[in-house]
Write a protein that holds these residues in place. Structure first.
Motif, mmCIF file in Angstrom:
data_model
loop_
_atom_site.group_PDB
_atom_site.id
_atom_site.type_symbol
_atom_site.label_atom_id
_atom_site.label_comp_id
_atom_site.label_asym_id
_atom_site.label_seq_id
_atom_site.Cartn_x
_atom_site.Cartn_y
_atom_site.Cartn_z
ATOM 1 N N SER A 1 0.837 -1.208 0.000
ATOM 2 C CA SER A 1 0.000 0.000 0.000
ATOM 3 C C SER A 1 0.864 1.248 0.000
ATOM 4 O O SER A 1 0.403 2.314 -0.393
ATOM 5 N N ASN B 1 -1.996 3.379 13.208
ATOM 6 C CA ASN B 1 -0.640 2.986 13.589
ATOM 7 C C ASN B 1 0.091 4.290 13.910
ATOM 8 O O ASN B 1 0.021 5.194 13.081
ATOM 9 N N THR C 1 -3.956 -4.016 2.510
ATOM 10 C CA THR C 1 -2.708 -4.672 2.142
ATOM 11 C C THR C 1 -2.754 -6.110 2.644
ATOM 12 O O THR C 1 -3.473 -6.406 3.608
#
Ligand SMILES: *Cc1c(COP(=O)(O)O)cnc(C)c1O
Length: 371
Positions: free
Chosen positions: A88, A162, A213
């Protein structure tokens, strides 16, 4: 002699190359990799599937069979088309290149995945970060204000985020998508571990794109990501994709893996279960100040003031590599991020951490006589 400074932009040269920590011989809990190898018989079947790959020929340029397999395995809705990327990361780069000349920034709530900012700056596109609230949730009023004042071309929402692991309230995300006249890319890299997805809405909510992903599911070495969005946008972005960005071995391997997705899904199930165990154990450790609830395959936790870098270094000394996210951003000082490993790896990590924290807390309390 021509030197880089003569031809390259100073912002690019000022930025260090993406650093990957050396991990030879270490227990590797730093990069959100799936720790489980494939069972032997599956590996043999995979090698059989690679046999006959014609490496003298270019790969299938459009990756049509891979797209079809992903569409049915992951349930991409009829309303959306799909763009494949070499991870990604490449899709983020394509998206940013697409809007480069709009003069409008890329925006994301921060702290978040660093590549949005890194790739924006590399392309000469301004990056606007809007701070998350105290608990790493979305600050919607601040985001709505930023949409008006900054008019971003793209808003990136890592969902779950994240390095926090938190999933945002889906209602708030929908509010941001609806209010954003530009593109909103919902980055679902951690979908296999998450409780909510916007993939069913891809192509039907205006401006919404959903990116995924296979890396965190267990295929980080293959480099395959995809973007699901309205056909008009996928057609436009296809013009920026390099013709053969998904190599033949990756295409074959993805088809094989999706045909055996039960193995990877079962591994994700074990990791979700282990995530709960690790979070519970961390919360009980003296010296751990808070554990951020996670919908991903990692956990962000905060240790006692001043101990973040020390604990990270002690763990590394003990052969265990996690991520010291406090080094990168002030907001996250004394925060550490650990990837969920196998049950055994998690035990090793927790035991080492408990020992290190006990020693460091005792040292901090001991009278500093004779030193
Ligand atoms: C790991 C990660 C990615 C990168 O995935 P690749 O497909 O391996 O490039 C993208 N987004 C987020 C939020 C991530 O944490």
């Amino acid at each position: 002699m021509t030197r880089p400074v003569d031809l390259m932009r100073p912002e690019v040269l000022a930025q260090p190359a993406y650093a990957v920590a050396g991990a030879v011989g270490m227990l590797k809990l730093d990069a959100m990799e799936n720790p489980f190898p494939w069972p032997g018989e599956l590996e043999d079947a995979w090698l059989d599937a690679l046999r006959g790959a014609e490496l003298n020929r270019y790969p299938d340029a459009g990756g049509d069979s891979v797209k079809a397999a992903i569409r049915s395995a992951h349930g991409i809705p009829e309303s959306a088309d799909c763009l494949l990327g070499n991870g990604s990361d490449e899709l983020i780069q394509i998206l940013i290149t697409a809007v480069q000349s709009s003069g409008r920034p890329v925006l994301a709530p921060v702290p978040t995945f660093v590549m949005y900012e890194v790739l924006a700056r590399a392309a000469g596109v301004p990056f606007a970060g809007v701070p998350l609230d105290e608990d790493f949730g979305l600050d919607v009023p601040a985001l709505l204000r930023a949409l008006e004042t900054q008019r971003p071309a793209i808003v990136f929402l890592a969902f779950p985020n994240n390095p926090t692991g938190r999933i945002y309230d889906p209602g708030l995300v929908a509010e941001v998508v609806a209010a954003n006249p530009g593109l909103t890319v919902i980055d679902e890299a951690y979908a296999p571990f998450s409780s909510h997805s916007f993939l069913p809405q891809a192509g039907s909510m205006p401006g919404l794109m959903v990116m995924r992903t296979l890396s965190k599911l267990g295929l980080a070495g293959l480099r395959l990501g995809y973007l699901a969005a309205a056909p008009e946008w996928i057609d436009a972005l296809e013009r920026l994709r390099l013709p053969y960005n998904i190599n033949s071995l990756t295409q074959r391997s993805v088809l094989f893996a999706l045909a055996h997705t039960g193995v990877l899904d079962a591994q994700a199930g074990i990791l979700r279960e282990q995530r709960r165990r690790v979070a519970d154990a961390l919360a009980l450790l003296p010296g751990v100040r808070r554990v951020i609830p996670s919908d991903a395959n990692f956990i962000l936790f905060e240790v006692a003031p001043g101990l973040g870098a020390v604990v990270f270094d002690d763990l590394r000394g003990a052969g265990i590599l996690i991520k010291d996210v406090g080094r990168a951003t002030g907001r996250l000082s004394d925060h550490l991020r650990v990837t969920i490993g196998t049950p055994r790896e998690n035990e090793v990590f927790l035991a080492a951490l408990a020992g290190i924290l006990a020693t460091r807390l005792r040292d901090a309390q001991a009278p500093q006589i004779g030193r």
